[in-house]
Design a protein around this motif. Structure first.
Motif, PDB file in Angstrom:
ATOM      1  N   MET A  38      -2.223  17.054  -8.250  1.00 50.20           N
ATOM      2  CA  MET A  38      -1.215  16.291  -7.533  1.00 50.20           C
ATOM      3  C   MET A  38      -1.754  15.716  -6.225  1.00 50.20           C
ATOM      4  N   THR A  39      -2.873  16.261  -5.770  1.00 55.54           N
ATOM      5  CA  THR A  39      -3.519  15.749  -4.550  1.00 55.54           C
ATOM      6  C   THR A  39      -4.658  14.791  -4.899  1.00 55.54           C
ATOM      7  N   ALA A  40      -4.651  14.246  -6.120  1.00 61.92           N
ATOM      8  CA  ALA A  40      -5.784  13.450  -6.596  1.00 61.92           C
ATOM      9  C   ALA A  40      -6.106  12.280  -5.676  1.00 61.92           C
ATOM     10  N   VAL A  41      -5.078  11.599  -5.196  1.00 55.85           N
ATOM     11  CA  VAL A  41      -5.312  10.443  -4.323  1.00 55.85           C
ATOM     12  C   VAL A  41      -5.972  10.895  -3.023  1.00 55.85           C
ATOM     13  N   LEU A  42      -5.476  12.001  -2.450  1.00 56.66           N
ATOM     14  CA  LEU A  42      -6.054  12.530  -1.209  1.00 56.66           C
ATOM     15  C   LEU A  42      -7.441  13.109  -1.458  1.00 56.66           C
ATOM     16  N   MET A  43      -7.631  13.747  -2.605  1.00 61.50           N
ATOM     17  CA  MET A  43      -8.940  14.292  -2.937  1.00 61.50           C
ATOM     18  C   MET A  43      -9.964  13.174  -3.104  1.00 61.50           C
ATOM     19  N   ARG A  44      -9.555  12.094  -3.726  1.00 61.91           N
ATOM     20  CA  ARG A  44     -10.455  10.960  -3.912  1.00 61.91           C
ATOM     21  C   ARG A  44     -10.947  10.427  -2.565  1.00 61.91           C
ATOM     22  N   THR A  45     -10.047  10.394  -1.591  1.00 53.71           N
ATOM     23  CA  THR A  45     -10.422   9.914  -0.255  1.00 53.71           C
ATOM     24  C   THR A  45     -11.208  10.961   0.510  1.00 53.71           C
ATOM     25  N   GLY A  46     -10.706  12.216   0.502  1.00 55.41           N
ATOM     26  CA  GLY A  46     -11.327  13.263   1.313  1.00 55.41           C
ATOM     27  C   GLY A  46     -12.739  13.600   0.890  1.00 55.41           C
ATOM     28  N   TYR A  47     -12.990  13.597  -0.427  1.00 54.69           N
ATOM     29  CA  TYR A  47     -14.322  13.917  -0.939  1.00 54.69           C
ATOM     30  C   TYR A  47     -15.154  12.669  -1.233  1.00 54.69           C
ATOM     31  N   GLN A  48     -14.533  11.488  -1.025  1.00 53.51           N
ATOM     32  CA  GLN A  48     -15.193  10.196  -1.265  1.00 53.51           C
ATOM     33  C   GLN A  48     -15.709  10.099  -2.701  1.00 53.51           C
ATOM     34  N   LEU A  49     -14.767  10.170  -3.654  1.00 55.56           N
ATOM     35  CA  LEU A  49     -15.078  10.137  -5.074  1.00 55.56           C
ATOM     36  C   LEU A  49     -14.588   8.839  -5.699  1.00 55.56           C
ATOM     37  N   ASP A  50     -15.249   8.409  -6.770  1.00 54.54           N
ATOM     38  CA  ASP A  50     -14.691   7.330  -7.571  1.00 54.54           C
ATOM     39  C   ASP A  50     -13.843   7.933  -8.685  1.00 54.54           C
ATOM     40  N   ASN A  51     -13.162   7.088  -9.472  1.00 58.49           N
ATOM     41  CA  ASN A  51     -12.245   7.601 -10.493  1.00 58.49           C
ATOM     42  C   ASN A  51     -12.959   8.448 -11.540  1.00 58.49           C
ATOM     43  N   ALA A  52     -14.147   8.037 -11.945  1.00 55.27           N
ATOM     44  CA  ALA A  52     -14.873   8.784 -12.971  1.00 55.27           C
ATOM     45  C   ALA A  52     -15.246  10.182 -12.476  1.00 55.27           C
ATOM     46  N   THR A  53     -15.741  10.263 -11.242  1.00 50.77           N
ATOM     47  CA  THR A  53     -16.110  11.568 -10.679  1.00 50.77           C
ATOM     48  C   THR A  53     -14.874  12.414 -10.434  1.00 50.77           C
ATOM     49  N   LEU A  54     -13.785  11.771 -10.000  1.00 48.30           N
ATOM     50  CA  LEU A  54     -12.524  12.485  -9.801  1.00 48.30           C
ATOM     51  C   LEU A  54     -12.057  13.107 -11.109  1.00 48.30           C
ATOM     52  N   ALA A 166       3.186  20.277  -6.637  1.00 47.63           N
ATOM     53  CA  ALA A 166       3.464  18.859  -6.370  1.00 47.63           C
ATOM     54  C   ALA A 166       4.239  18.677  -5.078  1.00 47.63           C
ATOM     55  N   LEU A 167       5.106  19.632  -4.768  1.00 44.51           N
ATOM     56  CA  LEU A 167       5.934  19.528  -3.572  1.00 44.51           C
ATOM     57  C   LEU A 167       5.180  19.905  -2.305  1.00 44.51           C
ATOM     58  N   VAL A 168       4.319  20.919  -2.418  1.00 45.62           N
ATOM     59  CA  VAL A 168       3.714  21.505  -1.221  1.00 45.62           C
ATOM     60  C   VAL A 168       2.276  21.059  -0.985  1.00 45.62           C
ATOM     61  N   LEU A 169       1.454  21.024  -2.038  1.00 51.08           N
ATOM     62  CA  LEU A 169       0.019  20.815  -1.839  1.00 51.08           C
ATOM     63  C   LEU A 169      -0.342  19.456  -1.239  1.00 51.08           C
ATOM     64  N   PRO A 170       0.281  18.327  -1.678  1.00 49.45           N
ATOM     65  CA  PRO A 170      -0.054  17.064  -1.000  1.00 49.45           C
ATOM     66  C   PRO A 170       0.258  17.094   0.496  1.00 49.45           C
ATOM     67  N   PHE A 171       1.378  17.734   0.867  1.00 45.97           N
ATOM     68  CA  PHE A 171       1.738  17.845   2.281  1.00 45.97           C
ATOM     69  C   PHE A 171       0.713  18.686   3.042  1.00 45.97           C
ATOM     70  N   VAL A 247      -0.376  12.991 -17.877  1.00 42.28           N
ATOM     71  CA  VAL A 247       0.640  12.825 -16.829  1.00 42.28           C
ATOM     72  C   VAL A 247       0.289  13.660 -15.598  1.00 42.28           C
ATOM     73  N   LEU A 248      -0.112  14.915 -15.818  1.00 47.26           N
ATOM     74  CA  LEU A 248      -0.356  15.813 -14.699  1.00 47.26           C
ATOM     75  C   LEU A 248      -1.612  15.457 -13.910  1.00 47.26           C
ATOM     76  N   SER A 249      -2.657  14.979 -14.595  1.00 43.57           N
ATOM     77  CA  SER A 249      -3.918  14.729 -13.898  1.00 43.57           C
ATOM     78  C   SER A 249      -3.998  13.337 -13.289  1.00 43.57           C
ATOM     79  N   PHE A 250      -3.477  12.322 -14.004  1.00 47.38           N
ATOM     80  CA  PHE A 250      -3.606  10.954 -13.513  1.00 47.38           C
ATOM     81  C   PHE A 250      -2.264  10.254 -13.319  1.00 47.38           C
ATOM     82  N   GLY A 251      -1.154  11.008 -13.471  1.00 49.82           N
ATOM     83  CA  GLY A 251       0.151  10.403 -13.208  1.00 49.82           C
ATOM     84  C   GLY A 251       0.286   9.929 -11.774  1.00 49.82           C
ATOM     85  N   THR A 252      -0.234  10.708 -10.831  1.00 56.22           N
ATOM     86  CA  THR A 252      -0.154  10.298  -9.423  1.00 56.22           C
ATOM     87  C   THR A 252      -0.999   9.058  -9.169  1.00 56.22           C
TER      88      THR A 252
END
Length: 433
Positions: A38-54, A166-171, A247-252
Motif C-alpha cells: 500500500m506504500t508502493a508509491v512512497l516506496m518507489r520514491t523513497g528507494y528511487q525504484l522504477d516500476n520493474a524493480t518495485l 492501508a490505513l496506517v502504513l502510508p501515513f 489489486v493489492l500490489s499495484f492497485g495503488t
C-alpha cells in the motif's frame, strides 16, 4: 467439541481464544505483507525504484512465504501450533527490527537494493509460519459444523491486517519514515506472539487420546502430498489469488498513475477493499456452513471475478488517456476496482475449509502449507509480471490477465462434478428427513 471431550484445564469457550490468537497472528503478519504494497508509491520514491524493480521487491516477500510454507506446515503437523507460531512470530519481529535499522531510507542515505530485497525475503520466509499453524488449530479445536465459520473468521485476518496496513502504513511512511514503519510491524508481531503464548495449546482430546481423536479419524489414508484432489484445489486457490494480488500490489499505482487519484482516495479504496473482503469472508463461512454449498459458492465467486475484471479492462480501454478530465470515469474506476478486489478476496475461508476437510484435520497443516505455497508463489509472480504487461499493452492487459486467471482457476477449484454431487447429496438428505 463437547464439554466431556475437554479436560478441566479448558472450558469449551477456550477454542474461541485459540481462534482469536490465530486471527491476531495472521493479522499482524498481514499488516506487513498486504500493507507494505500500500506504500508502493512512497516506496518507489523513497528507494528511487522504477516500476520493474518495485514489482520485484514487492514480490520477494511473497516468494519467501511460498518457499517456507510447506516446511512450516510439515513442522506444524509434527510439533503443533504453539511452537511454530512462537518461533515464527518472534523471528519475524527480529527481522523487521533489523530492517528498521539497516534497510530504511532517510534524507541522508538510501540503502542498497540488496538490503531491501533481502529484508523482505527474510520477513516472508519467517512470517509464513502463521498461516498453516493457525489453520491447523481451527481444524483441531472446532467441530465439523463450525469449521467453515471459524476458518472464515481466521481468514478475515488477512484483509483485516491489509485494511489496517492501508490505513496506517502510508501515513507512517509519509510522516515518520520507513524505519518507523518497520518498527511498528515488529511490535505487532511481538504482541501477537504473546497472545499465542498465552492461549494457543493443543486440544486436550489430541493429547489424551491421539490415536482415537477425531482429527486422526478424519485423516485419509493418502497424505495430502500424494492426493491429486488436494493438488487440484491447491492450484485453483493459487491461480485465483493472482487477480487479488494484482489489486493489492499495484492497485495503488493504478489509481495514482492512471486514475490520477490522491492519497486519501487511494487509501479509502484499499481500506474498503480489505474491510469488504473481511465482512464477506465471515458471512460466506457462516452461510456455507448452514447450506453446505461450498462448491457452488466457490464457482459463483470465480465466475463473478471473471466478469468484474473483464469489465474493469473494458472501462480502462474506454477511458483511454482522458481519465484526469472525467470525474465520472475516475469514480467508476475506483468503485469497480474496489468491488473487484472484494469479490476476488471473499472466497478464501470457504476454499481453505474445503481443502482442510478433504485432507483431514490431522494433516491440515501440510495441506494448508501446500495451498499457501501456491498462493505466495503467485504473490511473487504477480507483481513481478505486471510491469511487463504494462509495457506490452498497458492497464487493459493487466486486468484482462486477471480475468483470465479467474477463468482458469474455476474448473480447478470446483469441477462441475463437485457441484452436481453437492446437489445430489442435498436432495438425498432432504428425502431422508
Amino acid at each position: 467439541m463437547t464439554q466431556s471431550s475437554l479436560s478441566p484445564s479448558y472450558s469449551p469457550r477456550h477454542r474461541w481464544k485459540v481462534l482469536a490468537a490465530g486471527v491476531a497472528a495472521n493479522a499482524a503478519f498481514s499488516v506487513a505483507f498486504s500493507g507494505i504494497p500500500m506504500t508502493a508509491v512512497l516506496m518507489r520514491t523513497g528507494y528511487q525504484l522504477d516500476n520493474a524493480t518495485l514489482g520485484l521487491v514487492l514480490g520477494l516477500m511473497g516468494l519467501g512465504i511460498a518457499v517456507s510454507e510447506l516446511p512450516w506446515g510439515l513442522l506444524t503437523d509434527r510439533w503443533g501450533d504453539r511452537p511454530v507460531l512462537l518461533t515464527g512470530l518472534g523471528s519475524t519481529a527480529i527481522a523487521l527490527v533489523a530492517m528498521a535499522l539497516w534497510a530504511a531510507p532517510s534524507a541522508q542515505h538510501i540503502p542498497g537494493l540488496g538490503w531491501l530485497a533481502a529484508g523482505l525475503l527474510l520477513v516472508g520466509l519467517l512470517g509464513g509460519s502463521v498461516n498453516g499453524a493457525s489453520g491447523r488449530a481451527v481444524m483441531t479445536w472446532f467441530a465439523a459444523g463450525e469449521r467453515g465459520l471459524a476458518m472464515s473468521i481466521r481468514q478475515t485476518a488477512v484483509p483485516l491486517g491489509g485494511g489496517i496496513g492501508a490505513l496506517v502504513l502510508p501515513f507512517v511512511a509519509l510522516h515518520f519514515g520507513f524505519a518507523a514503519l518497520y518498527g511498528l510491524l515488529a511490535l505487532l508481531c511481538a504482541l501477537s506472539a504473546l497472545m499465542s503464548w498465552a492461549w494457543v495449546h493443543e486440544p486436550p482430546i489430541a493429547k489424551d487420546a491421539p490415536r482415537t481423536s477425531a482429527a486422526t479419524a478424519e485423516a485419509p489414508k493418502t497424505g495430502p502430498l500424494r492426493d491429486a484432489r488436494v493438488w487440484r484445489i491447491v492450484l485453483g486457490i493459487g491461480i485465483l489469488c493472482a487477480p487479488q494480488f494484482a489489486v493489492l500490489s499495484f492497485g495503488t499505482v493504478f489509481l495514482h498513475d492512471f486514475g490520477h487519484a490522491g492519497l486519501a482516495t487511494i487509501t479509502a479504496t484499499m481500506v474498503f477493499t480489505q474491510v469488504g473482503a473481511m465482512v464477506m469472508r465471515v458471512w460466506s463461512g457462516r452461510w456455507t456452513d448452514r447450506r453446505r454449498n461450498r462448491p457452488a459458492y466457490l464457482r459463483a465467486c470465480s465466475a463473478l471475478s471473471v466478469l468484474l475484471f473483464a469489465a474493469l479492462a473494458v472501462l480502462v480501454m474506454a477511458a483511454g488517456t482522458h481519465t484526469a478530465d472525467s470525474l465520472a470515469l475516475r469514480i467508476a474506476l475506483v468503485v469497480l476496482l474496489g468491488v473487484s478486489g472484494v469479490c476476488v478476496s471473499a472466497w478464501h475461508g470457504v476454499a481453505y475449509t474445503e481443502l482442510a476437510t478433504l485432507a483431514g484435520a490431522a494433516r491440515a497443516g501440510t495441506a494448508l502449507g501446500m495451498a499457501n505455497t501456491s498462493v505466495f508463489l503467485v504473490c511473487f509472480v504477480t507483481p513481478f509480471s505486471i510491469p511487463h504487461l504494462l509495457a506490452l499493452q498497458g492497464w487493459p492487459m493487466v486486468w484482462l490477465a486477471a480475468s483470465a486467471c479467474a477463468l482458469v482457476a474455476m474448473p480447478l477449484l470446483v469441477p462441475r462434478t463437485a457441484v452436481a454431487d453437492q446437489k445430489l447429496a442435498k436432495t438425498a438428505l432432504s428425502r431422508s428427513t
